[in-house]
Design a protein around this motif. Structure first.
Motif, PDB file in Angstrom:
ATOM      1  N   GLY A 187      10.959  29.038  27.534  1.00 25.63           N
ATOM      2  CA  GLY A 187       9.764  29.827  27.803  1.00 25.63           C
ATOM      3  C   GLY A 187       8.490  29.019  27.629  1.00 25.63           C
ATOM      4  O   GLY A 187       7.555  29.112  28.441  1.00 25.63           O
ATOM      5  N   ASP A 188       8.442  28.209  26.569  1.00 18.42           N
ATOM      6  CA  ASP A 188       7.254  27.372  26.332  1.00 18.42           C
ATOM      7  C   ASP A 188       7.135  26.272  27.380  1.00 18.42           C
ATOM      8  O   ASP A 188       6.035  25.909  27.790  1.00 18.42           O
ATOM      9  CB  ASP A 188       7.307  26.751  24.944  1.00 18.42           C
ATOM     10  N   LEU A 189       8.261  25.743  27.824  1.00 12.35           N
ATOM     11  CA  LEU A 189       8.250  24.663  28.805  1.00 12.35           C
ATOM     12  C   LEU A 189       7.800  25.146  30.173  1.00 12.35           C
ATOM     13  O   LEU A 189       7.084  24.437  30.881  1.00 12.35           O
ATOM     14  CB  LEU A 189       9.642  24.036  28.910  1.00 12.35           C
ATOM     15  N   THR A 190       8.193  26.359  30.533  1.00  9.18           N
ATOM     16  CA  THR A 190       7.897  26.862  31.875  1.00  9.18           C
ATOM     17  C   THR A 190       6.684  27.779  31.919  1.00  9.18           C
ATOM     18  O   THR A 190       6.191  28.091  32.992  1.00  9.18           O
ATOM     19  CB  THR A 190       9.105  27.634  32.425  1.00  9.18           C
ATOM     20  N   GLY A 191       6.221  28.253  30.777  1.00  8.64           N
ATOM     21  CA  GLY A 191       5.098  29.166  30.757  1.00  8.64           C
ATOM     22  C   GLY A 191       5.466  30.591  31.116  1.00  8.64           C
ATOM     23  O   GLY A 191       4.592  31.432  31.319  1.00  8.64           O
ATOM     24  N   TYR A 192       6.746  30.890  31.203  1.00  9.84           N
ATOM     25  CA  TYR A 192       7.202  32.238  31.547  1.00  9.84           C
ATOM     26  C   TYR A 192       7.539  32.996  30.270  1.00  9.84           C
ATOM     27  O   TYR A 192       8.256  32.492  29.412  1.00  9.84           O
ATOM     28  CB  TYR A 192       8.432  32.183  32.456  1.00  9.84           C
ATOM     29  N   SER A 193       7.025  34.202  30.151  1.00 15.00           N
ATOM     30  CA  SER A 193       7.286  35.025  28.980  1.00 15.00           C
ATOM     31  C   SER A 193       8.198  36.179  29.369  1.00 15.00           C
ATOM     32  O   SER A 193       7.807  37.046  30.155  1.00 15.00           O
ATOM     33  CB  SER A 193       5.962  35.554  28.416  1.00 15.00           C
ATOM     34  N   SER A 194       9.399  36.171  28.841  1.00 16.28           N
ATOM     35  CA  SER A 194      10.364  37.224  29.127  1.00 16.28           C
ATOM     36  C   SER A 194      10.163  38.387  28.172  1.00 16.28           C
ATOM     37  O   SER A 194       9.733  38.212  27.035  1.00 16.28           O
ATOM     38  CB  SER A 194      11.785  36.676  28.998  1.00 16.28           C
ATOM     39  N   GLU A 195      10.527  39.577  28.611  1.00 21.83           N
ATOM     40  CA  GLU A 195      10.377  40.762  27.765  1.00 21.83           C
ATOM     41  C   GLU A 195      11.570  40.960  26.837  1.00 21.83           C
ATOM     42  O   GLU A 195      11.533  41.822  25.975  1.00 21.83           O
ATOM     43  CB  GLU A 195      10.198  42.001  28.641  1.00 21.83           C
ATOM     44  N   TYR A 196      12.612  40.169  26.991  1.00 20.93           N
ATOM     45  CA  TYR A 196      13.827  40.309  26.194  1.00 20.93           C
ATOM     46  C   TYR A 196      13.749  39.444  24.944  1.00 20.93           C
ATOM     47  O   TYR A 196      13.026  38.454  24.887  1.00 20.93           O
ATOM     48  CB  TYR A 196      15.056  39.922  27.020  1.00 20.93           C
ATOM     49  N   SER A 197      14.541  39.794  23.936  1.00 16.48           N
ATOM     50  CA  SER A 197      14.528  39.025  22.689  1.00 16.48           C
ATOM     51  C   SER A 197      15.712  38.066  22.591  1.00 16.48           C
ATOM     52  O   SER A 197      15.645  37.080  21.881  1.00 16.48           O
ATOM     53  CB  SER A 197      14.524  39.969  21.489  1.00 16.48           C
ATOM     54  N   ASN A 198      16.797  38.324  23.297  1.00 15.05           N
ATOM     55  CA  ASN A 198      17.979  37.476  23.278  1.00 15.05           C
ATOM     56  C   ASN A 198      17.703  36.212  24.090  1.00 15.05           C
ATOM     57  O   ASN A 198      17.244  36.277  25.233  1.00 15.05           O
ATOM     58  CB  ASN A 198      19.165  38.251  23.864  1.00 15.05           C
ATOM     59  N   LYS A 199      17.991  35.039  23.517  1.00 13.57           N
ATOM     60  CA  LYS A 199      17.673  33.767  24.174  1.00 13.57           C
ATOM     61  C   LYS A 199      18.468  33.546  25.454  1.00 13.57           C
ATOM     62  O   LYS A 199      17.943  33.018  26.430  1.00 13.57           O
ATOM     63  CB  LYS A 199      17.914  32.595  23.218  1.00 13.57           C
ATOM     64  N   VAL A 200      19.726  33.962  25.473  1.00  8.67           N
ATOM     65  CA  VAL A 200      20.542  33.796  26.675  1.00  8.67           C
ATOM     66  C   VAL A 200      20.016  34.703  27.783  1.00  8.67           C
ATOM     67  O   VAL A 200      19.887  34.293  28.943  1.00  8.67           O
ATOM     68  CB  VAL A 200      22.030  34.086  26.374  1.00  8.67           C
ATOM     69  N   VAL A 201      19.681  35.934  27.451  1.00  6.33           N
ATOM     70  CA  VAL A 201      19.139  36.873  28.435  1.00  6.33           C
ATOM     71  C   VAL A 201      17.775  36.386  28.925  1.00  6.33           C
ATOM     72  O   VAL A 201      17.449  36.528  30.109  1.00  6.33           O
ATOM     73  CB  VAL A 201      19.056  38.297  27.834  1.00  6.33           C
ATOM     74  N   GLN A 202      16.992  35.780  28.054  1.00  6.37           N
ATOM     75  CA  GLN A 202      15.707  35.223  28.470  1.00  6.37           C
ATOM     76  C   GLN A 202      15.910  34.108  29.489  1.00  6.37           C
ATOM     77  O   GLN A 202      15.157  34.001  30.462  1.00  6.37           O
ATOM     78  CB  GLN A 202      14.942  34.667  27.271  1.00  6.37           C
ATOM     79  N   ALA A 203      16.930  33.264  29.284  1.00  8.76           N
ATOM     80  CA  ALA A 203      17.206  32.177  30.222  1.00  8.76           C
ATOM     81  C   ALA A 203      17.648  32.726  31.575  1.00  8.76           C
ATOM     82  O   ALA A 203      17.221  32.240  32.633  1.00  8.76           O
ATOM     83  CB  ALA A 203      18.271  31.246  29.655  1.00  8.76           C
TER      84      ALA A 203
END
Length: 91
Positions: free
Chosen positions: A52-68
């Motif tokens: 998220g920090d590398l791409t600047g995209y902020s996901s609404e989910y808390s699980n790291k796999v789901v965020q990816a």
């Protein structure tokens, strides 16, 4: 937040106590496969947490796999300048 601070302090005290009592030899009883799996999982977790920090995209989910996975579905929302700065800083 209070529980998190308490847990961190208790674990720190336990680790200092184990160090003072020289209990590091107990790690020898943990198999190589378990240590390899633990370290591999830790590496994957670190990489996924930085996407998220590398791409600047902020996901609404808390699980790291789901965020990816969410990032893969929203590639058009990646901030190109943030990505360029992240890549250049890691090189």
């Amino acid at each position: 937040m209070q529980a998190l601070v308490t847990l961190a302090l208790v674990m720190g005290i336990v680790q200092v106590g184990a160090g003072l009592l020289r209990l590091g030899f107990l790690v020898r009883f943990v198999s190589n496969a378990v240590m390899t799996g633990f370290l591999s999982g830790l590496g994957v977790l670190v990489v996924l947490s930085q996407l998220g920090d590398l791409t600047g995209y902020s996901s609404e989910y808390s699980n790291k796999v789901v965020q990816a996975v969410d990032l893969l579905f929203h590639l058009n929302e990646i901030s190109v300048p943030t990505l360029i700065v992240g890549w250049s800083a890691s090189a």
